[in-house]
Every structure is written in structure tokens, then in C-alpha cells.
Design an enzyme around this catalytic site. Structure first.
Site, PDB file in Angstrom:
ATOM      1  N   ARG A   1       0.755  -1.138  -0.005  1.00 45.82           N
ATOM      2  CA  ARG A   1      -0.133  -0.165  -0.080  1.00 45.82           C
ATOM      3  C   ARG A   1       0.790   1.388   0.124  1.00 45.82           C
ATOM      4  NH1 ARG A   1      -4.860  -2.068   2.240  1.00 45.82           N
ATOM      5  NH2 ARG A   1      -5.195  -4.031   1.124  1.00 45.82           N
TER       6      ARG A   1
ATOM      7  N   GLU B   1       0.282   4.137   0.627  1.00 51.27           N
ATOM      8  CA  GLU B   1      -0.241   5.169   1.490  1.00 51.27           C
ATOM      9  C   GLU B   1       0.457   5.983   2.389  1.00 51.27           C
ATOM     10  OE1 GLU B   1      -3.746   3.366   2.957  1.00 51.27           O
ATOM     11  OE2 GLU B   1      -4.410   2.810   1.004  1.00 51.27           O
TER      12      GLU B   1
ATOM     13  N   ARG C   1      -1.284   1.976  12.992  1.00 55.63           N
ATOM     14  CA  ARG C   1      -2.095   0.805  12.561  1.00 55.63           C
ATOM     15  C   ARG C   1      -1.591   0.324  10.931  1.00 55.63           C
ATOM     16  NH1 ARG C   1      -8.017   1.234  12.619  1.00 55.63           N
ATOM     17  NH2 ARG C   1      -7.554   3.249  11.847  1.00 55.63           N
ATOM     18  N   HIS C   2      -1.177   1.103  10.506  1.00 59.30           N
ATOM     19  CA  HIS C   2      -0.863   1.178   9.052  1.00 59.30           C
ATOM     20  C   HIS C   2       0.703   0.865   8.639  1.00 59.30           C
ATOM     21  CE1 HIS C   2      -4.523   3.706   8.753  1.00 59.30           C
ATOM     22  NE2 HIS C   2      -4.703   2.959   7.645  1.00 59.30           N
TER      23      HIS C   2
ATOM     24  N   GLU D   1     -11.871  -3.086  13.985  1.00 58.16           N
ATOM     25  CA  GLU D   1     -12.169  -3.988  12.710  1.00 58.16           C
ATOM     26  C   GLU D   1     -10.993  -5.115  12.500  1.00 58.16           C
ATOM     27  OE1 GLU D   1     -12.202  -1.952   8.844  1.00 58.16           O
ATOM     28  OE2 GLU D   1     -11.183  -4.021   8.237  1.00 58.16           O
TER      29      GLU D   1
ATOM     30  N   SER E   1     -12.945  -7.800   6.969  1.00 54.21           N
ATOM     31  CA  SER E   1     -13.823  -7.105   6.309  1.00 54.21           C
ATOM     32  C   SER E   1     -14.130  -7.746   5.133  1.00 54.21           C
ATOM     33  CB  SER E   1     -13.018  -5.674   5.787  1.00 54.21           C
ATOM     34  OG  SER E   1     -14.100  -5.050   5.197  1.00 54.21           O
TER      35      SER E   1
ATOM     36  N   ARG F   1      -2.435  -7.204  11.894  1.00 59.26           N
ATOM     37  CA  ARG F   1      -3.372  -6.505  12.648  1.00 59.26           C
ATOM     38  C   ARG F   1      -4.104  -7.768  13.864  1.00 59.26           C
ATOM     39  NH1 ARG F   1      -7.592  -2.255  10.621  1.00 59.26           N
ATOM     40  NH2 ARG F   1      -5.964  -0.966   9.822  1.00 59.26           N
TER      41      ARG F   1
END
Lengths: 556, 556
Positions: free
Chosen positions: A320, A322, A328-329, A477, A480, A530
Site C-alpha cells: 500500500r 499510502e 495501524r498502517h 475492525e 472485512s 493486525r
């Protein structure tokens, strides 16, 4: 340290004369400097002489040392007895001789006759005594041997032969507290330098943990320092325990998948075209062209459903691009994904896939407390929330998104009907559900259209909502998923309605799979790291990732 | 096809008048062209009228069709009975009603009263009969229903309810030949277009297979066409069987690893620096910097050994930026790796790791014949060598490189002492070993220094050779490994002697792990896809890779 292992220590070179530059012109040594240099030279010569004398003394001592074949470098052609791993030591071995390898966690000398080695292997550690006159069956421990053993540098690896004994009183500081080793032989396998960048006993603590009396220096070992020295950091009992749990979560996921008839796929991570406009995708130089790193196996697992795989799962890296710098990322993590054909017109409908995801989470969390008991106990010392949460006896609570919003409003929180729920509200909802249903795990279905990607199936009875779901643990979460659109024309329409161009190269092969008829299907995706973080109640996903990658970090 | 599903078929637009350009000037329609256009228009109008009449007739027929709720689009709120998957059909179900989904492999009409559907799901297929007057318990099959069912396009997915019956004689063309289905209901779940880019029955064949009478057109479906249409291609029974074997090889590898106490790692694929000079490494644009894709987990699995993992394995993508366009090379493939601590001074010495690799290969190849029997039978129809090779009862033959060279020379082949063995010689040696030891699997140890990378441990008794090994199946390398250098200073020296700069950024963290003391260790690496290829005797590694990547191909 014995001479045999000093190849890395060269005699220190005499320091160069100090040089002082005047007015930026060519530097010439000053009188003071010359004087100082002469002194230094004299000092160095004296030191060299002293070292030479020490060496001779040592050699003489070694020559008179009757135990010299029992320590230091193993004799040529030495064959060790079969290893009894540290973790396999039990009271049944008391009085028996064992041979094993371990790291020196700590070493100290008590007297000329007695020293102690704290030995460690993974999460296990034990006290070892090195005492003069202990009989090895092939000569006895000498004072020289006591001195040498007690001086081994921390983190060095040794091969010891020792008698297993019961200590006078339990050794509280060691995990194997009811046994100790009386060393008979001790050979150096790999030598660590005198100083390591971080100390294992400091790193063996929660990040920011300051209350433990014996770990005062841990406060100075911040997360970045630990990650910079990750190999050393990973040697701690805490990290061995964390990554054992991580491994077991992955195994339980696979076990569940196989039990349910899923087949593992390995889909490509190098893609010929970027999807979703190419934001958040890493470009790769590929033989003069540009390729892109897969940000999820989503399209490929759906293509395998179109290829009649029926049930497919994948474990692999997802990338990712991002620029999110949060706890958390990550820019690279291990994704666990599954996708399954849905039986059309079944009584349960699309929520077959919600049940599968719930069953998967329950399978993992119901097995972990027994399968990872000792690891969780170890982790709890530092992170007390580890593995501690309520699971329902039967099915976990499952509510609709609209019900979740109503519950939040009832409790005085603000929440919108048509957009995704905020992180704060997720946590609040977790609390509400916990007190209402006595469960720390629940699922929420039927998210609004705006909160989900174009491939999510709409709810035909109310097209403002979707056939989607999230699973939560402690209000965060954990998984998903959704039913996906499987009809070619509907998929194209959904793309257009969200401003995605279906004729973009990145969607060509994906759409072609649907054109050739694809069964109804749905799936789930979650991040392994996670999951581990949430199960163990760790404050940062990096703590559950071997070598984390984020916008700031791509080493080690 | 029923109206409900014809949304994709628009009435054909009338062709535009033909336009002829004269001398490059503005085009004006010629007299002939005008005449032709008028004719075409008339033709189109007639066709539209005919279509409209047909539609009306159909509607009228549908209105009088007493079976219209039994086929086409399922009625609103239709709830299907629980599915009995095609693969679960047995003779015990004869006379019983079942409901299942399947693809239409083929459909044909015999008469107004009778049609046949050849249904397929994964590797299973069966004949289904659609005959007028068959009672569904809720009305009987009509002629309209027979016509509609027999006209379903190939590759469409249907949900059928049917009686299981014994056919008059076994249906040779179907895998489930002793049963047939008598259709009572048939709903369309997903519709395929009239024409698919390749035909499944053509692709269900070996690449270049031309001898099969019924597969004459397969000759036109070359490998590239198959790979371009990989989702369709993967639907064949042959590919389902190949990837089931691939999956089982991976599972057996994991089973063996867990049995032996190895823990799975997920090491990063994004690296901060390129090693080995950056040749054959893909650069990635990483937040304004350059990162690189890991070409193997080698360094990281060694770093985990230095972090006391003792035994570690990894399954993950490896990326090779080599411009090799062969039947054996890919730019991305699934690597299976393990690394283990070696007990120092053990009787077996470094060859502990060779035994582990041999045991791993034997474990996989001894379990596959029973665990993948039906798949291997399926694959053998097209690739007769599949799974067919000799394994020894006890230990497989293990020879030294120098012995291998001697055997080759004895048999009249040329071979050098100090460089790697050629592919041709590997095959020749495979033949020699097979006739000498009756085994298609053997290992060869002690490769010359020039044939191995810098981290390979030298043989202290003869430093021209290394503590390395390769494993061969049918004369092709299947696994490769070695003891690694674990001493920091030795590793630096080895790097320098091979012209590798140990102070290069790419080696910083790797070398640091050794500086902090690392136990002796060794490991193995192999490619999952190549293992599948060799076990099945496939001519190209792409055939054992879901979506292969090579210098020419990054789609689909």
C-alpha cells in the site's frame, strides 16, 4: 576471552600526532602537539609491552591448565554428544549429563572458584554454575576455566556439557527455575562483541514500559531503536512469544480453510496495469516498462472463482503506497484472504459469507488460548490485555449497520447513516455490544454504498446499502468482506456510477472473467499482523511485524 | 435464451450506406452504393419485423407454457433446496432428487421433446437429460423448456433440480459415467456469451497435443493464447488437477516443516537497498526514494536464525529481473525456503541440512501418489510422465560433486572440476544414477567454490569446494542449499574474495546480524512451480503457474 577467538582484535595502532590548522593555511604540528604525540607513543609502547607480557603469562597459565581441553575452542575433531535442547530439560534428567547450545544471557564471576552463566535459548533460560573441581569424566574444572567462562561476552553462543542439578532454592530470574546446570565443558560457538547496540534484557519489555523495577533502562530503548536493531530485538522472550502467536494464528487460519475445502492460491504481485487510478500503488521498473505492485489479491481471487475454484484463499504480501504514518498502517503486510462461491437462491442468502468469516475468527480465537498458552502468559507480563476477551458460547452478535448507528445515537454519539463509521464510534460501539451481549467480537452488515468499493454487491431490497460486513474485536475492525457483483453488465454500471472507467486497461482481464460467466461469490480479507496486534492488545502493529515497512522505514 | 437474460443483445443497427472516396476528394455516395444501401435497409426492416413476430410468438408460447416457472429466471423469492455438489453424487442417490449448480459444458437438442446438457463443475462432469413430460412435482417439463435448456450457451452457469438416474449405458464422455440427471428445474445463474475466446474442450489438452482424435482443434490453442485467456483456460479439468497437485505439494511441504518444528516467517519483499550490485533486481518508486524487490528471502531467513528462531521456513513470492526467456524461468514465482540451526560438532556435521532437504522431498513425493491419485490420473491422460518415477526404499543416493564428474567422464561426457555442471550433464548424470541406484532422486554435495554464492560455507578440508548440495529429480535440479558462513569476519573475507563490497549499504543489516553472534546454520530453497512441473513432467513451468510473469508477460 581465549586467544583462539581473538582474531577480530588487532593491537590498537598508536594514535596519530594531533594536527592543528592555523588560519586555514596548511596544517603544521604545534610544539604542544609534538610533545603530546611523543607521550602517546611512549604510552602505546608501554601498553603493547604490557599486553605481550599478559599474553605470555596467559600462555604459561594455559600450559599448566589441566582443563584446557574442556573450554575455549573445541579440540580438533571434537564430536559432541547428541544435543538435549534447553526446552527439553525436566526433573527426570537430574543427575544426568546433557549437552546443549545456548546464548550467554549474562555472565558473572563470584570468586576465583565460582562463576555463573545465565543461559538462554528462545524463550527458555536457566542458571548454569561454573565451579572449580567439578569432574567432567575427562579432567576437572580449573580456576582458569572458571575465569574464562565467567568472562564470556553477553550474546555469545556456547556449547556446554553439564550435569543437571536441583538448585538449593528455585532460581526466580530464570524460566527453568527448578533446575540448574553444573558445567563440565564449555566451548565457544560464536562470539558476540563486548557491547551490543541494545541489551536484550532492556528490550524484553513493553514499549514505554517503565514501571518494572529491574527494567529501568528499557525506557531508553524506544520503538525506533528496537526496530533499527531488530535482529537483536527479536531475540527477546517477548518477541519469540509474539511471533509464535502470529505463526499460530496463520496456522489456525489455514487449518480452518482446509477443513472448509478452500484451496490456496499464489496470485501475481507484479501487475501490468494500475487500478483505481494508480494512487496508492507502487510503480516498478519492469524491462523498460512500468509494472505495479498488487495492493490486494482481490481481483485475482475473484478471477479464480470465475475459473471455478469454488473456494480459494491466499496468504501473501500486500503493498500500500499510502503515506499513512499511524500505529495501524504499514506499506507492506501479510494479507489473509478468502473468496467463496455462494449457493444461489439459498435460504441463508449472501450471509453465507458472513457466517464463514465469523466461524474463521471463532476458530482462531477459540483454539489460541490452549495452543498458545505459554506464549500468552509470557506476553501478559508486559501487555496485560493479551488474549483477554469475551467470546460468546454460540453465534456471535450480528447487527445491521443501521442498528449500529441507532445504538450509537441511543448512547448519545453522533453518527451518519450514509458514510462509514469513525474509529472512535467503532470503539464506542464495541463497548455497547460488550455490555449488551457479553461479547468482545461481533459483526456488522449492510454498510452504506459510499463506504464500500465498486465491486460490492448492492442490497436489492434497499440499494443505498450493500451486501457487506465488518468483524470487530474490542471495537476494532479485524476482518472485512462482502458479496461481490458477479454480473458483467451490473459490474460495468457500478464502476461507471462511481466514476471508475471500466475500459481502463487495469480492468480488462478482471472484467473479461465476468463476461465469461462467473458464479455469485463473496469473501473476506484481513491483515495477519493486525489480527495478532488486536488479539494480544499490542499498542502498535509494528510490534507484530517482523521487519515493518512504512513511509519512513525500509530497513532492516 | 429467455427474454429475461437478453439485456446484452441489442437489435442490430441497420448498416450505414457504403461510402466511396474519389481521388481523395470529399466522398460522395455512388449510384451502386445508394442502390445497395436501399436494399440493405429493406433487408434490415424485414429482419426487424421477423424478430418482432418471433418475439410475439415466443410470448404467446410462454403464456401457454405450463412449465414457465421451472426454467429461465428463477421466480422472485425462490428458495432452492440445499445443494448436493456434483462431486458428491453417488449411486446411493439413484431415484432421489438433487439440486446443484454447474456450468454448461455443452448443450444440444435431439428433438422437440428431448435435449442434452453436459454439466461440469471443476474436474467433475455428468450428462443431464431434458425430456418433455418429466414431472417436477410442481408441473412437468414442456417442449418450450426443452428448447430453452438445449439452447443455453456453453460456459453459462445453471442451478438445476433433477432426478438422479442410472443411464441405459455408461456415458463414456463424462467422468461421472454411471449416473445421469433428469432435469426438473433449470434456472440461469450467470450467462456466458455465444462465443468464448477459447473452447474449454480444446484447452483441456497438453500444449501441442495433436494425437487425440477428439481434440483436433487443440493444435490451434497455443500456450500464449491459453495464457492470454487464462481464466477460461484454468476451467479445464487438466488445470484443476495441476493446481490441486501444486496446492498439495505446498501443503505437504508445510506439514513436513511443522512436523520438524519449523516456524513460518513473512519477511519483507520491499528492500531499502539492492544487493549484489543491483543487477537482476526490480527497482520500486518508494515515496520519492528507490526500494527494491527481494530476489529471495535468503538474507532475512539467516537474520532470523541470528535472532534465535532455530528453524524457520517461508513461502512467498520471489522476484527475478533476469531477461531469461526459457521454459524454466519466471520473473515472479513462489519460493519455498527453509533455514535451520546446525548442532555444532555433531557426528553428522553440516550434512544435517542435506538430510533435512532429502527428507522433505521424500515426504512430498511419497505422499503425493495417494493424496493426489485422481489428479495424477487426470494429468496422465495428457502428460504420461506425471508422477511416474522411482524412489528408493531407504535413503536416496548422495554423491559428491567430484564423484558426479567422475561418473560423467566414465560415461564419456566432458565435465570440468571447478565450475557448475551443465543442464545437459545434469540430465546425463540423472540417467547414470537411475541405472546405477534405481532412483530418479539423488543429491550431490560439495560443489566447487565458483558455482556458489559468497555466503556458502567452504569445506575446511578442501577449500576449493563448499558445504553445498543440490537435489535432482529426473536429472533436473529440484532443490538447492548449503551450510552458510556464520562467522562475521569469515563472511566479510568471503565477500571481498568474490569482489563483493561488504561495506555496501545493501549488506549493512545482514552483516550486523552476524556481528552480534549467529549460530552455525544451513538451509534450502526451491521453486514451488518448478517442483510441480518436474513431478508432473510438464514441458513448461508456466503450465504450473496460475498467472505466469516473464520478461514478455505481465497480464492477465
Amino acid at each position: 576471552m581465549s586467544e583462539e577467538h581473538s582474531s577480530g582484535n588487532h593491537p590498537q595502532a598508536a594514535p596519530k600526532a594531533e594536527v592543528v590548522a592555523v588560519d586555514g593555511g596548511p596544517a603544521a604540528p604545534s610544539k604542544n602537539a609534538l610533545k603530546k604525540a611523543a607521550k602517546e607513543k611512549e604510552k602505546a609502547e608501554k601498553a603493547a609491552k604490557r599486553a605481550e607480557e599478559e599474553r605470555k603469562q596467559k600462555e604459561a597459565a594455559a600450559a599448566s591448565d589441566t582443563a584446557k581441553h574442556l573450554y575455549g575452542k573445541a579440540p580438533e575433531d571434537y564430536i559432541a554428544k547428541e544435543e538435549t535442547p534447553l526446552k527439553a530439560l525436566t526433573e527426570e534428567l537430574i543427575g544426568k549429563q546433557v549437552t546443549l547450545t545456548a546464548r550467554v544471557h549474562n555472565a558473572r564471576i563470584q570468586s576465583a572458584k565460582l562463576g555463573f552463566l545465565h543461559l538462554r535459548k528462545g524463550v527458555y533460560d536457566i542458571q548454569a554454575v561454573i565451579a572449580e573441581a567439578v569432574d567432567s569424566g575427562d579432567g576437572s574444572v580449573s580456576r582458569q576455566m572458571v575465569k574464562w567462562c565467567s568472562g564470556i561476552s553477553t550474546e555469545s553462543i556456547v556449547l556446554v556439557t553439564a550435569l543437571v542439578q536441583k538448585p538449593l532454592e528455585p532460581v526466580k530470574s530464570a524460566r527453568i527455575s527448578e533446575l540448574e546446570l553444573h558445567i563440565q565443558r564449555c566451548y565457544l560457538v560464536a562470539e558476540a562483541p563486548e557491547k551490543t547496540p541494545i541489551l536484550i534484557k532492556d528490550a524484553d519489555s513493553a514499549v514505554g514500559e517503565t514501571d518494572a523495577e529491574e527494567n529501568k533502562s528499557a525506557i531508553t530503548v524506544d520503538l525506533n531503536t528496537r526496530l533499527d536493531n531488530r535482529v537483536l530485538d527479536l531475540r527477546t522472550a517477548l518477541n519469540h512469544a509474539i511471533f509464535s502467536v502470529n505463526h499460530k494464528i496463520e496456522r489456525l487460519f489455514q487449518e480452518f480453510m482446509h477443513k472448509e475445502g478452500f484451496r490456496k492460491s499464489e496470485t501475481p504481485k507484479l501487475l501490468g496495469a494500475a487500478t483505481e487510478g494508480g494512487a496508492s500503488v507502487f510503480p516498478v521498473t519492469y524491462f523498460g516498462r512500468t509494472a505495479y505492485l498488487a495492493q490486494s489479491p482481490q481481483f485475482y481471487k475473484e478471477m479464480l472463482i470465475a475459473a471455478d475454484w469454488e473456494r480459494v484463499y491466499e496468504i501473501g504480501p500486500v503493498f500500500r503506497a499510502e503515506n499513512s504514518n499511524t500505529t495501524r498502517h504499514l506499506t507492506e503486510f501479510t494479507g489473509l484472504d478468502f473468496e467463496m462461491e455462494l449457493t444461489p437462491y439459498s435460504k441463508e442468502g449472501w450471509q453465507q459469507v458472513v457466517r464463514m468469516a465469523e466461524d474463521m475468527v471463532l476458530y482462531i480465537f477459540r483454539h489460541l488460548p490452549e495452543e498458545a498458552k505459554s506464549e500468552i502468559d509470557e506476553i501478559r507480563k508486559h501487555y496485560p490485555a493479551a488474549g483477554d476477551f469475551k467470546l460468546p458460547e454460540g453465534r456471535p452478535p450480528r447487527i445491521k449497520f443501521s442498528e449500529g448507528i441507532a445504538l450509537l445515537r441511543e448512547a448519545g454519539h453522533e453518527a451518519k447513516d450514509d458514510e462509514d463509521i469513525s474509529t472512535t464510534n467503532e470503539k464506542a460501539l464495541g463497548d455497547i455490544i460488550r455490555s449488551k451481549y457479553s461479547s468482545d467480537f461481533f459483526t456488522m452488515t449492510h454498510y452504506p454504498v459510499a463506504a464500500r468499493p465498486f465491486y460490492t454487491h448492492l442490497d436489492p431490497t434497499n440499494p443505498s446499502y450493500t451486501h457487506s460486513y465488518d468483524g470487530f474485536v474490542r471495537g476494532q475492525e479485524i476482518v472485512s468482506g462482502a458479496q461481490r457483483v458477479h454480473d458483467y453488465n451490473t459490474l460495468r454500471e457500478r464502476m461507471k456510477s462511481l466514476g471508475v472507467n471500466p475500459d481502463d486497461t487495469g480492468y480488462k482481464d478482471y472484467l473479461e472473467a465476468f463476461k465469461q460467466a462467473c458464479p455469485p461469490h463473496g469473501g473476506a480479507g484481513f491483515g495477519l499482523n493486525r489480527m495478532t496486534m488486536l488479539y494480544l492488545g499490542l499498542p502498535n502493529v509494528r510490534l507484530a511485524t517482523l521487519f515493518p515497512r512504512d513511509p519512513q522505514r525500509i530497513v532492516p
